[in-house]
Design a protein around this motif. Structure first.
Motif, PDB file in Angstrom:
ATOM      1  N   ASN A  32      64.324  44.410  13.209  1.00  0.00           N
ATOM      2  CA  ASN A  32      65.561  43.714  13.544  1.00  0.00           C
ATOM      3  C   ASN A  32      65.833  43.889  15.025  1.00  0.00           C
ATOM      4  OD1 ASN A  32      66.057  42.849  10.965  1.00  0.00           O
ATOM      5  ND2 ASN A  32      67.279  44.625  10.431  1.00  0.00           N
ATOM      6  N   VAL A  33      66.056  42.789  15.714  1.00  0.00           N
ATOM      7  CA  VAL A  33      66.331  42.813  17.139  1.00  0.00           C
ATOM      8  C   VAL A  33      67.763  42.351  17.344  1.00  0.00           C
ATOM      9  CG1 VAL A  33      65.686  41.857  19.376  1.00  0.00           C
ATOM     10  CG2 VAL A  33      63.921  42.296  17.672  1.00  0.00           C
ATOM     11  N   ASP A  34      68.544  43.153  18.066  1.00  0.00           N
ATOM     12  CA  ASP A  34      69.927  42.778  18.344  1.00  0.00           C
ATOM     13  C   ASP A  34      69.937  41.869  19.569  1.00  0.00           C
ATOM     14  OD1 ASP A  34      72.632  42.524  18.645  1.00  0.00           O
ATOM     15  OD2 ASP A  34      72.982  44.604  19.254  1.00  0.00           O
ATOM     16  N   VAL A  35      70.103  40.589  19.341  1.00  0.00           N
ATOM     17  CA  VAL A  35      70.082  39.618  20.435  1.00  0.00           C
ATOM     18  C   VAL A  35      71.474  39.312  20.964  1.00  0.00           C
ATOM     19  CG1 VAL A  35      67.913  38.560  19.682  1.00  0.00           C
ATOM     20  CG2 VAL A  35      70.088  37.683  18.826  1.00  0.00           C
ATOM     21  N   SER A  36      72.486  39.904  20.383  1.00  0.00           N
ATOM     22  CA  SER A  36      73.863  39.581  20.763  1.00  0.00           C
ATOM     23  C   SER A  36      74.193  39.969  22.202  1.00  0.00           C
ATOM     24  CB  SER A  36      74.847  40.249  19.807  1.00  0.00           C
ATOM     25  OG  SER A  36      74.764  41.655  19.908  1.00  0.00           O
TER      26      SER A  36
END
Length: 118
Positions: free
Chosen positions: A3-7
């Motif tokens: 999971n990559v936090d792109v926010s």
């Protein structure tokens, strides 16, 4: 899957990530299609058929399920070119090319990317 936090990424970073993902997706698609095709050919040959016979046997499926031969690429002249990647071009027809829209979103002028002579 990771999971990559792109926010917290900026717009430009997200666009770059999107481009990298699309390249990876296309690479994996090509790899997987080749594996499937290799497996199909091995089964065809093991059954005593030729590749030509196999392709001919597939003809009824082309068109019947919405599959059609690829249309030739448009021959419209290139009006705009990305200086960072000469493969990125746009004829000025249809929807604005993503690379050009990205530059415009950064405040750059479309005229900067016009090909000489146009």
């Amino acid at each position: 899957m990771t999971n990559v936090d792109v926010s917290k990424l900026s717009y430009v970073e997200l666009v770059e990530l999107s481009k990298k993902l699309e390249e990876q997706i296309q690479g994996k698609r090509t790899e997987e299609l080749k594996v499937l095709a290799d497996g199909y050919i091995k089964k065809i040959e093991a059954a005593g058929f030729s590749v030509v016979e196999a392709v001919e046997a597939l003809q009824p499926y082309i068109g019947a399920r919405g599959f059609t031969k690829t249309k030739p690429a448009s021959t419209a002249a290139v009006l705009y070119r990305d200086p960072a990647n000469a493969e990125n071009t746009w004829s000025g027809r249809g929807r604005t090319a993503r690379w050009l829209a990205d530059y415009e979103a950064q405040g750059r002028s479309r005229d900067e990317f016009k090909v000489d002579g146009h």
